[in-house]
Write a protein that holds these residues in place. Sequence first.
Motif, mmCIF file in Angstrom:
data_model
loop_
_atom_site.group_PDB
_atom_site.id
_atom_site.type_symbol
_atom_site.label_atom_id
_atom_site.label_comp_id
_atom_site.label_asym_id
_atom_site.label_seq_id
_atom_site.Cartn_x
_atom_site.Cartn_y
_atom_site.Cartn_z
ATOM 1 N N LEU A 29 0.896 -0.785 -0.066
ATOM 2 C CA LEU A 29 0.174 0.249 -0.262
ATOM 3 C C LEU A 29 0.799 1.624 0.030
ATOM 4 O O LEU A 29 0.733 1.931 -0.547
ATOM 5 C CB LEU A 29 -1.060 0.217 1.183
ATOM 6 C CG LEU A 29 -2.233 -0.988 0.983
ATOM 7 C CD1 LEU A 29 -2.502 -1.084 2.526
ATOM 8 C CD2 LEU A 29 -3.368 -0.499 0.122
ATOM 9 N N PRO A 178 -14.705 12.846 -0.766
ATOM 10 C CA PRO A 178 -13.279 12.433 0.117
ATOM 11 C C PRO A 178 -13.169 11.472 1.184
ATOM 12 O O PRO A 178 -11.950 11.588 1.614
ATOM 13 C CB PRO A 178 -13.740 13.770 0.745
ATOM 14 C CG PRO A 178 -14.250 14.686 0.053
ATOM 15 C CD PRO A 178 -15.486 13.441 -0.492
ATOM 16 N N PRO A 179 -13.399 11.212 2.078
ATOM 17 C CA PRO A 179 -13.383 9.772 3.213
ATOM 18 C C PRO A 179 -12.698 9.104 2.204
ATOM 19 O O PRO A 179 -11.979 8.348 2.767
ATOM 20 C CB PRO A 179 -14.228 9.569 3.875
ATOM 21 C CG PRO A 179 -15.805 10.774 3.466
ATOM 22 C CD PRO A 179 -14.783 11.165 1.801
ATOM 23 N N LEU A 180 -12.937 8.955 1.234
ATOM 24 C CA LEU A 180 -12.827 7.445 0.524
ATOM 25 C C LEU A 180 -11.363 7.210 -0.022
ATOM 26 O O LEU A 180 -10.639 6.263 -0.691
ATOM 27 C CB LEU A 180 -13.566 7.075 -0.311
ATOM 28 C CG LEU A 180 -13.898 5.023 -0.525
ATOM 29 C CD1 LEU A 180 -13.622 4.468 0.354
ATOM 30 C CD2 LEU A 180 -15.424 5.405 -2.111
ATOM 31 N N ARG A 181 -10.977 8.700 -0.158
ATOM 32 C CA ARG A 181 -9.747 9.213 -1.028
ATOM 33 C C ARG A 181 -8.426 8.088 -0.295
ATOM 34 O O ARG A 181 -8.537 7.851 0.512
ATOM 35 C CB ARG A 181 -9.617 9.848 -0.240
ATOM 36 C CG ARG A 181 -10.444 10.884 -2.119
ATOM 37 C CD ARG A 181 -10.049 12.711 -2.901
ATOM 38 N NE ARG A 181 -10.738 12.839 -3.018
ATOM 39 C CZ ARG A 181 -11.615 14.414 -3.145
ATOM 40 N NH1 ARG A 181 -11.267 15.072 -2.632
ATOM 41 N NH2 ARG A 181 -12.075 14.297 -3.720
ATOM 42 N N GLY A 182 -7.985 7.481 -1.844
ATOM 43 C CA GLY A 182 -6.448 7.272 -0.969
ATOM 44 C C GLY A 182 -6.436 5.644 -0.037
ATOM 45 O O GLY A 182 -7.147 4.322 -1.374
ATOM 46 N N LEU A 183 -5.960 5.918 0.909
ATOM 47 C CA LEU A 183 -6.366 4.058 1.438
ATOM 48 C C LEU A 183 -7.738 3.414 1.309
ATOM 49 O O LEU A 183 -7.500 2.248 0.685
ATOM 50 C CB LEU A 183 -5.796 4.580 2.355
ATOM 51 C CG LEU A 183 -5.551 2.879 3.724
ATOM 52 C CD1 LEU A 183 -4.332 2.867 3.338
ATOM 53 C CD2 LEU A 183 -5.016 3.016 5.327
ATOM 54 N N GLY A 184 -8.598 3.974 2.394
ATOM 55 C CA GLY A 184 -9.842 3.150 1.863
ATOM 56 C C GLY A 184 -9.787 2.908 0.612
ATOM 57 O O GLY A 184 -10.848 1.561 0.323
ATOM 58 N N PHE A 187 -7.910 -0.728 -0.727
ATOM 59 C CA PHE A 187 -8.330 -1.422 0.138
ATOM 60 C C PHE A 187 -9.604 -1.968 -1.127
ATOM 61 O O PHE A 187 -9.217 -3.106 -1.192
ATOM 62 C CB PHE A 187 -8.548 -1.438 1.516
ATOM 63 C CG PHE A 187 -7.595 -1.515 2.972
ATOM 64 C CD1 PHE A 187 -7.421 -2.587 2.508
ATOM 65 C CD2 PHE A 187 -7.362 -0.398 3.400
ATOM 66 C CE1 PHE A 187 -6.102 -2.899 3.483
ATOM 67 C CE2 PHE A 187 -6.530 -0.877 4.489
ATOM 68 C CZ PHE A 187 -5.792 -1.368 4.556
ATOM 69 N N ILE A 188 -10.767 -1.618 -1.154
ATOM 70 C CA ILE A 188 -11.891 -1.550 -2.491
ATOM 71 C C ILE A 188 -10.786 -1.876 -2.794
ATOM 72 O O ILE A 188 -11.750 -3.355 -3.832
ATOM 73 C CB ILE A 188 -12.586 -0.642 -1.959
ATOM 74 C CG1 ILE A 188 -13.485 -0.593 -0.562
ATOM 75 C CG2 ILE A 188 -13.780 -1.270 -2.823
ATOM 76 C CD1 ILE A 188 -13.727 0.342 -0.672
ATOM 77 N N THR A 190 -8.585 -3.830 -3.974
ATOM 78 C CA THR A 190 -7.725 -5.474 -4.275
ATOM 79 C C THR A 190 -8.265 -6.042 -3.451
ATOM 80 O O THR A 190 -7.936 -7.188 -3.874
ATOM 81 C CB THR A 190 -6.560 -4.919 -2.281
ATOM 82 O OG1 THR A 190 -5.652 -3.684 -2.913
ATOM 83 C CG2 THR A 190 -5.715 -5.887 -3.057
ATOM 84 N N GLY A 191 -9.575 -5.780 -2.923
ATOM 85 C CA GLY A 191 -10.966 -6.516 -2.662
ATOM 86 C C GLY A 191 -11.138 -6.948 -4.091
ATOM 87 O O GLY A 191 -11.426 -8.065 -4.316
ATOM 88 N N LEU A 192 -11.341 -5.593 -4.658
ATOM 89 C CA LEU A 192 -12.599 -6.307 -6.008
ATOM 90 C C LEU A 192 -11.146 -7.142 -6.738
ATOM 91 O O LEU A 192 -11.258 -7.564 -7.267
ATOM 92 C CB LEU A 192 -12.530 -4.904 -6.797
ATOM 93 C CG LEU A 192 -13.676 -4.081 -6.360
ATOM 94 C CD1 LEU A 192 -13.797 -3.116 -6.391
ATOM 95 C CD2 LEU A 192 -14.792 -5.623 -6.066
#
Lengths: 205, 204
Positions: A29, A178-184, A187-188, A190-192
């Motif tokens: 990451l 905005p809250p999902l930017r970057g790290l969040g 992760f999603i 990578t999950g997909l």
Amino acid sequence: MENLFDLFIRNVFTENMIFAYFLGMCSYLAVSKTVKTSMGLGIAVIFVITVTVPVNWLMENYLLKAGALKWLGPAFAEVDLSFLSFLLFIAVIAAMVQLIEMIVEKTAPALYNALGIFLPLIAVNCAVLGAALFMQEREYGTIVEATVYGFGAGFGWALAIVVLTAIREKLKYSNVPPPLRGLGLAFIITGLLAIAFMGFSGIKV
Amino acid sequence: MKNLKLILNPLNDENPITVQVLGICSALAVTVQMKPAIVMALSVIVVTAFSNLIISLGRNTIPPRIRIIVQLVVVAFLVIVVDQVLKAYVYDVSKKLSVFVGLIITNCILMGRLEAFAMANKPWASFLDGIGNGAGYGLILVALSTLRELLGSGSLMGYQVVPDSFYRIGYMDNGMMILPPMALITIGIIIWLQRGFNRKLIEK
């Protein structure tokens, strides 16, 4: 021969270090910002895992396993040192990383410059120790199998990080909450990707 | 007050997993059920607290050139102790955690905190910082495993909580939740929620 190829394919796709076991996520990451650096890290990881897994296989089979010390004489046949394996594996990895760094610096300065800052980081990459521990748990029979396993695991890791980085580079131009930017979002994605890689499960070559 | 901060900060504002991005590898793999997740969280708290304490006690005598090796040896020693204790007292959980107990050694939380905090701070503060960071890690582990076990197997801590009458009228467990990819997506959503409430963590 076919067996080895199957082992390789299985470890690259269905038992991928990142998508199935989440090993080496931290550097995965942190570094996946540009394709060029993630390529560098990927190659360094392939290199280190392919060298350390067989070395640790030798350690496991001639030093640590119950009865592994038989070659020293019958008195040692009962000795079981497997509780020391974490310590020895991590020492081997740290030493090999140092050694590889020195050899690469002497023999291939161009490669050294490309890998430079990544090599020392790899000593604490969970994927490298993880590969050694999985090798121990799955009890690969020969050193060739262990080497192929190591190469496959490293290759799968490198493939995953390059794919993720390429996607993240494109994402710079999209409008993400905005809250999902970057790290969040990383992760999603990578999950997909992991769901996509699950499509490979059950493949037999 | 300052000491309290050392423990409370890593729970939210400086959470090792969702903010510092440390120690993710194991966080995802052991969260299919609550029991292994809690055992793992406790093991990590013990190892972070004591490795921080030991390194902080020796911070003035460790030569900087070989500090990484020294840190690894201290951590590996603690992990071996934890591993043997788990094998002796909770064998079934230790089997489930398989290689992930060993992987605490390369858990980036440890090296990260040792480098960033224990090498520069007094032993007591380092000990608290270790507990705080271990707890911050544990918090995410427990949240993740609660969601995954509840939705994926309809149970908590191994006890069924979704009543049978639900299944009879057609409720089904979401089998996706126990597969690896959903761990990643669930943690993505937890990060999304956390940053939604705590807006100063948003990346530009």
